[in-house]
Each structure stands twice: as structure tokens, then as C-alpha cells.
Scaffold this motif. Structure first.
Motif, PDB file in Angstrom:
ATOM      1  N   SER A  80       1.227  -0.716  -0.490  1.00 60.44           N
ATOM      2  CA  SER A  80       0.165   0.092  -0.127  1.00 60.44           C
ATOM      3  C   SER A  80       0.656   1.411   0.220  1.00 60.44           C
ATOM      4  CB  SER A  80      -1.161   0.134   1.270  1.00 60.44           C
ATOM      5  OG  SER A  80      -2.017  -0.615   1.355  1.00 60.44           O
ATOM      6  N   PHE A  81       2.251   1.317   0.418  1.00 60.19           N
ATOM      7  CA  PHE A  81       2.780   2.204   0.492  1.00 60.19           C
ATOM      8  C   PHE A  81       3.060   2.457  -0.757  1.00 60.19           C
ATOM      9  CE2 PHE A  81       7.440   4.510   1.303  1.00 60.19           C
ATOM     10  CZ  PHE A  81       7.306   5.298   2.024  1.00 60.19           C
ATOM     11  N   LEU A  82       3.842   1.574  -1.216  1.00 66.25           N
ATOM     12  CA  LEU A  82       4.550   1.631  -2.692  1.00 66.25           C
ATOM     13  C   LEU A  82       3.129   2.263  -3.816  1.00 66.25           C
ATOM     14  CD1 LEU A  82       6.767   1.697  -4.684  1.00 66.25           C
ATOM     15  CD2 LEU A  82       6.011  -0.974  -5.018  1.00 66.25           C
ATOM     16  N   THR A  83       1.950   1.622  -3.192  1.00 67.75           N
ATOM     17  CA  THR A  83       1.286   2.069  -4.868  1.00 67.75           C
ATOM     18  C   THR A  83       0.596   3.372  -4.083  1.00 67.75           C
ATOM     19  OG1 THR A  83      -0.255   0.086  -4.419  1.00 67.75           O
ATOM     20  CG2 THR A  83      -1.325   1.402  -5.006  1.00 67.75           C
ATOM     21  N   ALA A  84       1.013   4.148  -2.611  1.00 67.84           N
ATOM     22  CA  ALA A  84       0.818   5.051  -2.265  1.00 67.84           C
ATOM     23  C   ALA A  84       1.301   6.559  -3.107  1.00 67.84           C
ATOM     24  CB  ALA A  84       0.181   5.265  -1.087  1.00 67.84           C
ATOM     25  N   CYS A  85       2.587   6.113  -2.710  1.00 68.50           N
ATOM     26  CA  CYS A  85       3.950   6.896  -3.796  1.00 68.50           C
ATOM     27  C   CYS A  85       3.987   6.984  -5.111  1.00 68.50           C
ATOM     28  CB  CYS A  85       5.497   5.910  -3.380  1.00 68.50           C
ATOM     29  SG  CYS A  85       5.774   6.019  -1.817  1.00 68.50           S
ATOM     30  N   ILE A  86       3.539   5.640  -5.652  1.00 72.81           N
ATOM     31  CA  ILE A  86       2.688   5.780  -6.935  1.00 72.81           C
ATOM     32  C   ILE A  86       1.894   7.096  -7.711  1.00 72.81           C
ATOM     33  CG2 ILE A  86       2.334   4.947  -8.835  1.00 72.81           C
ATOM     34  CD1 ILE A  86       3.952   2.138  -7.568  1.00 72.81           C
ATOM     35  N   PHE A  87       0.932   6.807  -7.008  1.00 69.18           N
ATOM     36  CA  PHE A  87      -0.643   7.384  -7.001  1.00 69.18           C
ATOM     37  C   PHE A  87       0.063   8.984  -6.395  1.00 69.18           C
ATOM     38  CE2 PHE A  87      -4.071   9.179  -5.839  1.00 69.18           C
ATOM     39  CZ  PHE A  87      -4.848   9.369  -6.595  1.00 69.18           C
ATOM     40  N   LEU A  88       0.845   8.969  -5.717  1.00 66.80           N
ATOM     41  CA  LEU A  88       1.143  10.872  -5.528  1.00 66.80           C
ATOM     42  C   LEU A  88       2.511  11.180  -6.729  1.00 66.80           C
ATOM     43  CD1 LEU A  88       1.230  13.141  -3.208  1.00 66.80           C
ATOM     44  CD2 LEU A  88       2.750  12.139  -2.391  1.00 66.80           C
ATOM     45  N   MET A  89       2.977  10.394  -6.899  1.00 65.01           N
ATOM     46  CA  MET A  89       3.560  11.095  -8.548  1.00 65.01           C
ATOM     47  C   MET A  89       2.428  11.281  -9.087  1.00 65.01           C
ATOM     48  SD  MET A  89       7.267   8.320  -7.691  1.00 65.01           S
ATOM     49  CE  MET A  89       7.455   9.143  -9.369  1.00 65.01           C
ATOM     50  N   LEU A  90       2.058  10.654  -9.408  1.00 66.58           N
ATOM     51  CA  LEU A  90       1.130  10.317 -10.577  1.00 66.58           C
ATOM     52  C   LEU A  90      -0.058  11.417 -10.633  1.00 66.58           C
ATOM     53  CD1 LEU A  90      -0.214   7.047 -11.163  1.00 66.58           C
ATOM     54  CD2 LEU A  90       1.548   8.444 -12.867  1.00 66.58           C
ATOM     55  N   LEU A  91      -0.808  12.317  -9.384  1.00 67.22           N
ATOM     56  CA  LEU A  91      -0.813  13.174  -8.579  1.00 67.22           C
ATOM     57  C   LEU A  91      -0.306  14.234  -9.590  1.00 67.22           C
ATOM     58  CD1 LEU A  91      -2.982  12.797  -5.768  1.00 67.22           C
ATOM     59  CD2 LEU A  91      -3.873  12.896  -8.053  1.00 67.22           C
ATOM     60  N   LEU A  92       1.192  14.409  -8.870  1.00 71.79           N
ATOM     61  CA  LEU A  92       1.975  15.367  -8.638  1.00 71.79           C
ATOM     62  C   LEU A  92       1.894  15.809 -10.137  1.00 71.79           C
ATOM     63  CD1 LEU A  92       5.112  14.673  -6.310  1.00 71.79           C
ATOM     64  CD2 LEU A  92       2.934  16.686  -6.283  1.00 71.79           C
ATOM     65  N   VAL A  93       2.176  14.948 -11.608  1.00 69.74           N
ATOM     66  CA  VAL A  93       2.462  14.662 -12.604  1.00 69.74           C
ATOM     67  C   VAL A  93       1.500  15.548 -13.373  1.00 69.74           C
ATOM     68  CG1 VAL A  93       2.621  13.576 -15.359  1.00 69.74           C
ATOM     69  CG2 VAL A  93       4.074  12.724 -12.949  1.00 69.74           C
ATOM     70  N   PHE A  94       0.798  14.919 -12.922  1.00 68.78           N
ATOM     71  CA  PHE A  94      -1.083  15.161 -13.298  1.00 68.78           C
ATOM     72  C   PHE A  94      -1.426  17.137 -12.787  1.00 68.78           C
ATOM     73  CE2 PHE A  94      -5.808  15.316 -13.450  1.00 68.78           C
ATOM     74  CZ  PHE A  94      -6.185  15.313 -15.053  1.00 68.78           C
ATOM     75  N   PHE A  95      -1.484  17.345 -12.104  1.00 67.72           N
ATOM     76  CA  PHE A  95      -1.636  18.175 -11.781  1.00 67.72           C
ATOM     77  C   PHE A  95      -0.327  19.287 -11.781  1.00 67.72           C
ATOM     78  CE2 PHE A  95      -5.149  16.346 -10.078  1.00 67.72           C
ATOM     79  CZ  PHE A  95      -6.005  17.038  -9.766  1.00 67.72           C
TER      80      PHE A  95
END
Length: 709
Positions: free
Chosen positions: A421-436
Motif C-alpha cells: 500500500s505504501f508503494l501504491t500510495a507513492c506511485i499514486f502521489l507521483m501521478l497526481l503531481l505529474v497531473f496537477f
């Protein structure tokens, strides 16, 4: 009396009308049975354990049936298994009485399942079935007379005709693919509509007759509204009672096979029919209609023929719901590694296939539903279109996502304990940063490089080259001679006109010696003026044969094979002249990109021709009125450009999206000057903008432009 006997309770009575039928063999080889509810025309598949319980249901109580099944079979069951089956029976209304032994339970269940008209519309406007006829009795009566349609002889004859038709079509393939469609009048449209109805009715009859031959009932046939577009349907749900998988496959494929046979017959008929509406109809039935049917009906991602064919071929009923369960399980394992048990056990290969099928179905449905949402948006008047658009996006796309996220939220304790879950959260956060995060600052748009001043020189009249005064690449000033043309006809006319003028002057000089000339003196003066005017015109035309440059510049291209003595006409381009120090880059940008550009921004023009160097430019002019008619054909998609256009009735190039003109000045003055228009792209470092903002602006622009408010 034992404690278990004291806690024993009676089994609910089953409805007398339900039927317990032998089912097909399961994937693991175990037998299955089917519970048929004739009132609701619904089928429920059960396994070995449920069948053993239901076959002994008359014993009366939970404890008794548990003990009997344990004693008489190899099933290791307990009271919980019986209670699960009782809940299943109550939940699907297969018992005589409700769980509370009162009719109020059925009323409450009905009310809970009842939808208001708004909710009903939102749920059913995408696909709504309207039964029209109950044809079972009719099919039972005519089925003996349909034996020839299902015979091997009929099938082989159709195949032979189809192969012969394909052979004949191959011999006149160009004629076949260019068949003129005679449907552009009322009579042709009616004929095409009749042919289309005949095809679709034949399709449904194929399903119905095949199912009837295998002993199934056809309770209803009618019209289904697919996004308010009418399509025919046949209820062949009774095929679930069949134990033969091949028979169910045949029923599912019967409609497509019927249209395939019609296509083969029409291919054969096309070769013998004369040009006209009948031949056009045969062509459409054999090609367009059959191709569209394959695309729609063989598609396994929607609940059409292809889905049921795949389900029966795999031997997995409720294919989508079961594959979706596996798909969700695999997704949670990838994201959170929860170590949940499999929702259902399959072989490794089948499990992988079902997971991929579920994910492909989700992807396909996402894009399909978004497309349907936009179609609905444009189909209705604007206010209703917006409401249905938002409702469909929310109900069919967002709600399933929200439900899955709700499951994650309810299991947050298990999820937070997982390292994945921690790895998934990090990847998701990176995608959010790329998107926003506004990191994308580059603006790219199509452009052309061309001289501001340019001209193509043509001959003013047919003539023979007398001399050539310039060469390719030469500098030239405005008014300087390029080519001198000779025209024997003009020279002959000038000589004859001069001779006429001399004769008229001589007669006027001797007028006193001729009484006749003295009498015609006014006529002679008039003829002299006419000849002098004619001579002036001829001399002007001769002077025009001296072809001069209209501008100062450089000759970058001169016609091949120009030499003295060659005849040329007005259509031959003699030379192409440009001003080297006056180049311009002109581009077309979208409304969103226009807002990110400013005057004097540096940019880079990159030619499509990789042999040319890139050129530094800067923005010099922005036009804020969108272009309704594209006047530069180099940008048009129909001429190889990147701007999507269509031609209107006046052959004007009309852009499909809003575009705006931008002009850029050249900063690299010493770059090689092109001798023609050069296509390319321009990269500008504009205002940084995130993907999220770009998506928002695109959607907002579409909605505002289409809303009409």
C-alpha cells in the motif's frame, strides 16, 4: 432430546411451480443443476451440494436434512450450509412464504426494487427492451416445416453459391468495390429500409427457430432501444435449460450465421443483377450490413451474441460478473497485496484469461460510455443533453469507481498494514503531481515557412523565346528583363500595319491629284487613325513579350529546358522569384494554446524536411478571431496537413475545431532561403500548464461551445 434437536427449525416450503433441471457439466467435471422459475422466467445454477439438499427437502427440518445428507452422500456439510441455501431461496423468492411468513415482506421487497420515473429513465434509456409478441406457439407449429432450412444440403448449396459468387466478384473486383448505391431518392431509401428490416428479422428468426428446434421456448420477441436507436431482440433465455454446450453455442451464433448465409447468396446474385437498386441492395447486404453486424454482435464486451457465444464456449455462466469479481480481486492484490482468497477457483490459464477479459471490458465500456454520453449530449436539446451527460458519467462511470473506493475505505485497516500500500500510495502521489503540477510549458503547433514577397512569372501570350537574360539563382531588380519572346504573327501584323499606314499617308499627300481621294478624304483620315491605333496595340503587345520581373529579389527556380527558339504558352511558369530578406513563419494554434502565447516570445521552427536546418523565430502577431475558412491549404488535412477540415458546398476549407492564426518573424537571417513553401512545426516555451488544467479547459470549452447558452 439433544440440544441440536431443541435448536432445530423447519425448512421453508418450496414453490410447487419451480423446476429442478439437469444442467451442463461444470469446468471441473462436476455435474450441475438449474432451478427454473417459470413465473419470472429466471434460471439459477446450483452445484452438487445444493442439489443433494433440495432433493431431500421434504424431510422437514435443518437438522434432519443435514444428518441425512451426511449419511447418504460423501458431502461434509453443516447447518451453516443449509442456512446459506435457505437465504438464497428466500432472497430469490423461491419459497411459498417469505422469511417472516407474511406477504408484507414481498411488498417491502417490491417497493425497495421500485424506481421512480427519473431513476428508471436514467437506468434504462441506454438499453430498454419493449416486448411486442409472444411467438412460442407460432414457432412450435411451424418448426416441422423448417427442416429444409437446417439440412446439410441447404447449407452446402449456399456455400457453393457463395464460392461461385466470390469467384465471379473477383473477376470484376473494381466494378464490385465501386458499386453505385441507388439509394439517393425516396424509392431507394424505402427499398434499403425494407432490406435492412428483412435482414434483422432473419437474424432474430435464426435465433428463435434454432432454439425451438432444440426444445426451448421463445417467450417474447420485440424491439430494444439502444440509446433510443431501435434494434430487434429475441428472448432465448430458455436455452439455459439445455445441457449441451454445443446446442447453446449454435443458438447464440444462429443470428450471425443467418446473415452470413444471406451475404453469400447476395454476393452470388450481385453478379447477375443489372445495375440499379436491387444490385445495390445485394451489395449492401453482402458487405456493409454484414460487416456492421459482425462488429456489433461478435463483440464479447457487451451483452450481445458474442458475449453469450464466448460464455457458452468457455462454459462459464454469468461470465462478466464472475470475471469482474476476479478482476477486482487481482486489482486489489496488485495495489495492496491483501492476500484475499480467490472469489472463485479456476485453472491458472482460465484465471488469467478472465482477469484480462474483465480489464478489457472495463476499458472498452469506459470509452464507449463516454462516447455515448457525448452522443446523447448532442442528440437532445441542450439542457436535457447536459443533464443526461452528467447523469450517465456519474451512474455508469463514477459510481462503480466510488463503490470500489468505498470497499477500500472500509478495509483501510488491512490496507494500511500492507507494505504494498505504501508503494501504491507513492506511485499514486507521483501521478497526481505529474497531473496537477504545471510543468508542461511547451506549445507546439503546425506552421509553414514562406517568403513575404514572392511571385511566379508567366508569359503574357504564346510566343517563341528569342533570348534569355537571366539564370537560376541570379539577383534581379524590378523591371529587369527575364526573357524576350518573339512572335512571328505579331511581327507580321506590325509590318502589314506599317505598310497600310505608309500607303494611307501617301494617298493623303497626293490628294490634290486624285478626285476620288479628295472625295474620300474623311474616310482616309479615319482609316489612318484606325491603323495607327492598331499599330500602337501591336507594339504594346510586342513590348509585353519582353517579360520583366515585377519585384526585386532572387530567381530561385527557372523552368527547365528554356532555350531560344522554344515555343511557350501562358500556362508555363517561367520563373519563381522571392525576396530573400523577407521570410515569414505562419502557424495555426488552438484556443487553449493561444492563451499561453505572447508577442516577442522566442520559438523554433522545425521543418518536416530533416535535411533543412531549424530556424529561430519570435512571435510577432496573434489573431484573436478564429478562422472560419482556412485560406492556407498547406494546413488542411485533405492536403496532408494537420488541421482537420471539411469542404462546404462552396469548396471552402472549414476547420472542425477553432483555430487561430499566428505569425512569427525570422531571427536567423543567414539561413538558407527555401525556394518553396516549407511545412513544419513551431515549438514555443509558453506559460507552464498542468495536464489537469488542460483537460479542464478542453472539457469546459466543449461544453460552453455546445451548450448554446
Amino acid at each position: 432430546m439433544t440440544n441440536s434437536e431443541e435448536n432445530d427449525f423447519p425448512l421453508p416450503e418450496l414453490r410447487e411451480d419451480i423446476q429442478l433441471l439437469q444442467g451442463p457439466t461444470a469446468l471441473d467435471g462436476s455435474p450441475t443443476w438449474t432451478i427454473f422459475d417459470p413465473i419470472r422466467n429466471r434460471y439459477f445454477k446450483i452445484g452438487w451440494l445444493a442439489f443433494q439438499l433440495l432433493s431431500r427437502w421434504s424431510v422437514g427440518t435443518v437438522q434432519k436434512i443435514t444428518n441425512i445428507v451426511k449419511r447418504e452422500t460423501t458431502c461434509n456439510i453443516n447447518e451453516k450450509d443449509v442456512e446459506d441455501l435457505i437465504r438464497f431461496l428466500y432472497g430469490n423468492n423461491l419459497t411459498r412464504n417469505s422469511a417472516n411468513n407474511t406477504s408484507d415482506d414481498y411488498y417491502i421487497q417490491y417497493q425497495n426494487g421500485k424506481l421512480g420515473w427519473i431513476a428508471w429513465l436514467l437506468k434504462n434509456y441506454l438499453f430498454l427492451r419493449v416486448p411486442l409478441v409472444r411467438p412460442n406457439t407460432f414457432f412450435q407449429k411451424i418448426i416441422p416445416y423448417t427442416d429444409p432450412l437446417f439440412s446439410h444440403i441447404t447449407r452446402n448449396v449456399i456455400f457453393v453459391l457463395g464460392l461461385l459468387g466470390l469467384y465471379l466478384v473477383a473477376r470484376q473486383w473494381d466494378t464490385f468495390v465501386n458499386t453505385f448505391l441507388y439509394f439517393f431518392n425516396f424509392k431507394g431509401a424505402v427499398l434499403y429500409f425494407i432490406a435492412l428490416v428483412f435482414i434483422k428479422v432473419s437474424h432474430e428468426l435464426g435465433h428463435a427457430l434454432t432454439a425451438t428446434r432444440f426444445g426451448c421456448k421463445i417467450p417474447t420477441m420485440g424491439v430494444a432501444l439502444l440509446v433510443l436507436f431501435p434494434v430487434l431482440f429475441t428472448d432465448t433465455s430458455d436455452a439455459y435449460r439445455l445441457t449441451s454446450r454445443s446446442q447453446r453455442l449454435y443458438i447464440g451464433a444462429a443470428g450471425v450465421l443467418t446473415e452470413f448465409y444471406l451475404a453469400l447468396i447476395c454476393i452470388f446474385l450481385w453478379s447477375f443483377l443489372p445495375d440499379g437498386m436491387l444490385r445495390s441492395t445485394a451489395f449492401v447486404v453482402a458487405t456493409v450490413s454484414f460487416s456492421l453486424t459482425l462488429l456489433l454482435n461478435i463483440n464479447p464486451f457487451m451483452r450481445f451474441d458474442g458475449y453469450y457465444i464466448l460464455s457458452d464456449w468457455l462454459g462459464i455462466e454469468n461470465l462478466q460478473s464472475r470475471s469482474f469479481a476476479l478482476g477486482k480481486w487481482k486489482l486489489r492484490e496488485i495495489l495492496f497485496s491483501l492476500k484475499d482468497p480467490l472469489p472463485e477457483k479456476f485453472s491458472a490459464g482460465m484465471q488469467k484469461f478472465l482477469i484480462i477479459y474483465a480489464w478489457c471490458t472495463w476499458t472498452y465500456r469506459f470509452f464507449l460510455l463516454v462516447a455515448i454520453a457525448f452522443i446523447v449530449y448532442y442528440l437532445f436539446f441542450k439542457l436535457l443533453g447536459i443533464i443526461l451527460f452528467v447523469a450517465e458519467i456519474y451512474i455508469f462511470i463514477l459510481m462503480p469507481i466510488i463503490k470500489e473506493i468505498t470497499v477500500w475505505w472500509n478495509r483501510q485497516e488491512s490496507i494500511l498494514q500492507s507494505q504494498r500500500s505504501f508503494l501504491t500510495a507513492c506511485i499514486f502521489l507521483m501521478l497526481l503531481l505529474v497531473f496537477f503540477i504545471p510543468w508542461n510549458s511547451r506549445v507546439t503547433f503546425p506552421a509553414i515557412l514562406e517568403p513575404i514577397e514572392k511571385t511566379t512569372v508567366y508569359a503574357p501570350a504564346p510566343g517563341r523565346i528569342g533570348s534569355i537574360q537571366v539564370s537560376n539563382g541570379a539577383e534581379i531588380k524590378a523591371g529587369e528583363t527575364i526573357v524576350v519572346l518573339d512572335s512571328p504573327q505579331i511581327d507580321d501584323d506590325i509590318l502589314r500595319t506599317k505598310t497600310q499606314i505608309q500607303a494611307l499617308n501617301l494617298r493623303l499627300q497626293r490628294i490634290a491629284a486624285s478626285a476620288e481621294d479628295l472625295f474620300d478624304v474623311h474616310i482616309l483620315h479615319q482609316q489612318l487613325k484606325e491603323q495607327e491605333s492598331k499599330l500602337a496595340g501591336l507594339m504594346e503587345l510586342k513590348d509585353r513579350l519582353v517579360i520583366r520581373s515585377p519585384i526585386s529579389g532572387k530567381i530561385v527556380e527557372i523552368a527547365d529546358s528554356l532555350h531560344p527558339g522554344r515555343w511557350i504558352n501562358e500556362t508555363l511558369p517561367i520563373a519563381f522569384i522571392i525576396q530573400e530578406d523577407a521570410l515569414l513563419v505562419e502557424g495555426m494554434v488552438s484556443a487553449i494554446d493561444l492563451s499561453r502565447l505572447e508577442i516577442s516570445q522566442d520559438a523554433l521552427f522545425i521543418p518536416d524536411d530533416v535535411s533543412r536546418d531549424s530556424i529561430r523565430v519570435e512571435v510577432s502577431e496573434l489573431e484573436y478571431s478564429n478562422i472560419t475558412n482556412l485560406d492556407v491549404p498547406y494546413f488542411a488535412s485533405i492536403f496532408g496537413g494537420e488541421i482537420a477540415v471539411r469542404q462546404d458546398e462552396g469548396s471552402h476549407l472549414v476547420p472542425e475545431v477553432s483555430i487561430y492564426r499566428i505569425k512569427l518573424d525570422i531571427k536567423d537571417k543567414n539561413k538558407h532561403t527555401p525556394n518553396q513553401v516549407v511545412r513544419g512545426i513551431v515549438n514555443v516555451e509558453g506559460e507552464p500548464k498542468s495536464f489537469a488544467k488542460r483537460v479542464y479547459e478542453i472539457v469546459a470549452a466543449v461544453l460552453i461551445r455546445g451548450s448554446g447558452f
